[in-house]
Design a protein around this motif. Sequence first.
Motif, PDB file in Angstrom:
ATOM      1  N   ILE A  94       0.829  -1.174   0.000  1.00 31.82           N
ATOM      2  CA  ILE A  94       0.000   0.000   0.000  1.00 31.82           C
ATOM      3  C   ILE A  94       0.872   1.234   0.000  1.00 31.82           C
ATOM      4  N   CYS A  95       1.866   1.122   0.687  1.00 32.80           N
ATOM      5  CA  CYS A  95       2.755   2.238   0.642  1.00 32.80           C
ATOM      6  C   CYS A  95       3.356   2.479  -0.622  1.00 32.80           C
ATOM      7  N   THR A  96       3.744   1.368  -1.119  1.00 30.12           N
ATOM      8  CA  THR A  96       4.363   1.479  -2.432  1.00 30.12           C
ATOM      9  C   THR A  96       3.419   1.875  -3.475  1.00 30.12           C
ATOM     10  N   GLY A  97       2.137   1.614  -3.162  1.00 35.75           N
ATOM     11  CA  GLY A  97       1.227   2.000  -4.164  1.00 35.75           C
ATOM     12  C   GLY A  97       1.264   3.442  -4.557  1.00 35.75           C
ATOM     13  N   GLN A  98       1.308   4.229  -3.621  1.00 36.75           N
ATOM     14  CA  GLN A  98       1.420   5.633  -3.931  1.00 36.75           C
ATOM     15  C   GLN A  98       2.707   5.984  -4.556  1.00 36.75           C
ATOM     16  N   LEU A  99       3.647   5.260  -4.015  1.00 36.28           N
ATOM     17  CA  LEU A  99       4.921   5.434  -4.661  1.00 36.28           C
ATOM     18  C   LEU A  99       4.934   4.933  -6.024  1.00 36.28           C
ATOM     19  N   GLU A 139       2.363   4.793  -7.749  1.00 35.06           N
ATOM     20  CA  GLU A 139       1.628   5.693  -8.660  1.00 35.06           C
ATOM     21  C   GLU A 139       2.524   6.796  -9.134  1.00 35.06           C
ATOM     22  N   GLN A 140       3.246   7.312  -8.286  1.00 33.44           N
ATOM     23  CA  GLN A 140       4.151   8.322  -8.730  1.00 33.44           C
ATOM     24  C   GLN A 140       5.175   7.818  -9.659  1.00 33.44           C
ATOM     25  N   ALA A 141       5.650   6.561  -9.276  1.00 29.38           N
ATOM     26  CA  ALA A 141       6.601   5.958 -10.191  1.00 29.38           C
ATOM     27  C   ALA A 141       5.991   5.713 -11.492  1.00 29.38           C
ATOM     28  N   GLY A 142       4.717   5.247 -11.400  1.00 26.67           N
ATOM     29  CA  GLY A 142       4.079   5.036 -12.636  1.00 26.67           C
ATOM     30  C   GLY A 142       3.916   6.278 -13.450  1.00 26.67           C
ATOM     31  N   ARG A 143       3.523   7.388 -12.794  1.00 26.96           N
ATOM     32  CA  ARG A 143       3.403   8.625 -13.508  1.00 26.96           C
ATOM     33  C   ARG A 143       4.726   9.087 -14.038  1.00 26.96           C
ATOM     34  N   ILE A 144       5.661   8.838 -13.307  1.00 29.67           N
ATOM     35  CA  ILE A 144       6.942   9.225 -13.836  1.00 29.67           C
ATOM     36  C   ILE A 144       7.327   8.322 -14.923  1.00 29.67           C
ATOM     37  N   HIS A 145       7.007   7.044 -14.634  1.00 32.69           N
ATOM     38  CA  HIS A 145       7.283   6.082 -15.675  1.00 32.69           C
ATOM     39  C   HIS A 145       6.554   6.445 -16.922  1.00 32.69           C
TER      40      HIS A 145
END
Lengths: 661, 210
Positions: free
Chosen positions: A9-14, A16-22
């Motif tokens: 879950i934590c990573t999820g937000q991360l 998501e950001q990673a994904g957005r960055i990705h």
Amino acid sequence: MVCTVRFHICTGQLEEQAGRIHSKSQLLQVEREKMQMELSHKRARIELEKAANTNARNYEREADRNQELLTRIKQYQERETEAENKLKEQMEMNKSYKKSMETMSKKLQEKESKLAEANETITILKGKISELQRNIMNQEMQMTSQDSQKEELMEQLDVQHKKWQEANQQIQTLQASQSLLAEYEQKIKDLEQKFSQQEHDAVIVKNMKVELARYPKMERELRQLREENAYFREMKENNGLLKEEVEGLQRKLERYEKVQAQLVTVELENEKLLGKLKSWEKLDQSTGLNIRTPDDLSRQIVALQQRELVLKEQNSTVTNSARTLEKARQQLQEEILQIQSQLLEEKKKREQHEALVRRLQKRVLLLTKERDGMRAILESYDSELTPSEHSPQLNRRMREAEEMVQKLHAHNTELELEVEMKVLKSQECTAEQSTSITKEEINSLRLKIEELEAERSKLEEENRSLEMKLEKLTLQGDYDPSKTKVLHFSMNPASLAKQQRKEEQQQLQEECERLRELVRVLEGGGSIHGNLEGVGSFQSPQEIAELKKQVESAELKNQRLKEVFQTKIQEFRKVCYTLTGYQIDITTENQYRLTSIYAEHQGDCLLFKASSSSGGKMQLLETEFSRTIRELIDLHLLRQDSIPAFLSALTLDLFSRQTIA
Amino acid sequence: MARQAVREQQGITLRGSAEIVAEFFSYGINSILYQRGIYPPETFTRVQKYGLTLLVTTDPELKNYLNNVVEQMKEWLCKCLVQRLVVVISSIESNEVLERWQFDIECDKTAKDETVPREKSQKAIQDEIRSVIRQITATVTFLPLLETACAFDLLIYTDKDMAVPEKWEESGPQFIANSEEVRLRSFTTTIHKPEYYHPSRRFKVLPLLF
């Protein structure tokens, strides 16, 4: 796991950001790629355009090349067609050449065959030449032999010539002596003739003397004969006269004989007539009718005829009346018959009526009796009227009455039958009262009669058929051997004819055998032996002998003619040789060889050939001898055109040479 | 003339009848031979008999034969021994019988013992004979031709117990198989009654019965 979840879950937000960055990075990457792609696209487009241009240029080049190739193809096609045409022409040429070649080959073959034939003919001719050369050789040999023979003959000729001269001298001496002989012989003959004449005269003188002695006798005989002659002439005349008288007398005799015969017949007739007259005269006495002359008779006859006529008339009238009477009689008879028949019918009817009457009377009597009985019964019943039971009594009486009635009816019918039978019997005339008893006998007899009649008819038919057969057999010639026998004459014509036929057959067979033998001999040998000839020709030996004689004589004639012809020909040739000086021989057909009498050599000869078949025109052929006489040929044949002149010039020339030589 | 008148009154004796019948046979046989062509016609000559012109043979052998037979017939007729005379015509080559002319004779034997002659006039007999001979000539028209050479023979049927004279011999009856017969006229002298019929081949029986 909780930790991971949290982590997650934590990573999820991360994430998501990673994904957005990705994704942004991706986007950037993608944009970069896009840019690159576009660049590459442009590059590719440019390259493609270049390639397109190059392709277009290539295409144009290819098109040009194509066109060039097309043109070339066309050119090649044209060339090809031209080449094909040329090929065709060449082929045609080839064919023509082949044909010509074939013709040429055929010609060649023909020429070869001709050559072969020519070769064959050459060989044949060579053979012929060789044969001819052989013939020539032979002939030359013959020539030489003949020359030698000729020389011998010439020597012989000389010898003979000398002999001939000696013989001539001897002949002359002989002729002289012969002439003397002839003269002496003539003298002898003359003397002999004179002598014979003198003998004849002497004989004649003797005969004359004898005859003279006979002379007076002859005179006497002459006188006697003359007297007899005169006497016979007188007698002849008398004979003639006597013959005429005899003929006249014979004719008279015949006439008198005829007259006599006539007399005889006339006398017979006379007698007959006298007899008739007497009988006629007797008539007078026999009939007593005062008849003395034929007139009376005729009168009587006339009277009789008149009477006859009258009587005939009466006769005719009487017959007519008789006929009429007969007709009337016949009519009356018919009427009588009719009346009789009517009478009979009436009688029958009367009898029937009487019978009926009797029957009726009897019935009436019976009926009256019945009626009386019934009345009696009724009266009894009426008298006995009681109320008791009548029925049984009545019934009994009824039955009794009915029985009475039936009995009476039966009696009645019986009586009626008897009456009818009696009536029938009275009508018939026969008195057979026992017909009922004899009916059976009659039937049996009738049956027997029918059977016998049938048998009789059968026997009659059999008899007829047997008689027909017998007749037919007798017609055919049958006979009963126990009673008759057949004879015939031994020497009858049929047996004679058979014998003759047998003999003829035998003779013909013998002839046949003889002829067959002859045929066999003729077919086998061909020569007829003497005995067979005699056997075979037994029918006409004379004819065959005559024919043979004829044949022999003809052959003899032939031979003689040949000999005569030969001698004549030889004589003629010799004469020609001596007169003209040339011996003319025929070597081959139409070729004539002339040898001069004065020829210097044996082989000197001239050859002439007849140009026409009749031998009118002759041509000189080349020989060795003709080459030596060129000038003569030129002069007489070529210039003067005369063969006789040439030949005579040649003889003169040769003669001059001989005499000089 | 006188002789003839006497003969008519005499009537027919047995001897006279035999003569008449034998004479008739002689002329009849001659006619048959001529009509059937057994002998060539030029060997026959004409004579007058029975009021007809008949043909008789001139061949001496044949005449001799016929005379012998007829003389013998006369004797036998007088004694009433003859029953039949048959003329047999046969072919020379095949010996086959072609025709048979048969004359039956009925002889009244009581005439042998009689002395009174029978009454029948010469003329009537001659007429009857003439009709028979005419009939012989007429039958030839419907007979078939004899193609082959033929010869004839005379057969006489007599009583069995009669003596056979020399020169005569017994023979067979010479029947024809499959023949057809024709019966023809007869004549009678009241003593002898020759009936006459003629079997031959190849034609139908005609109803010429008298």
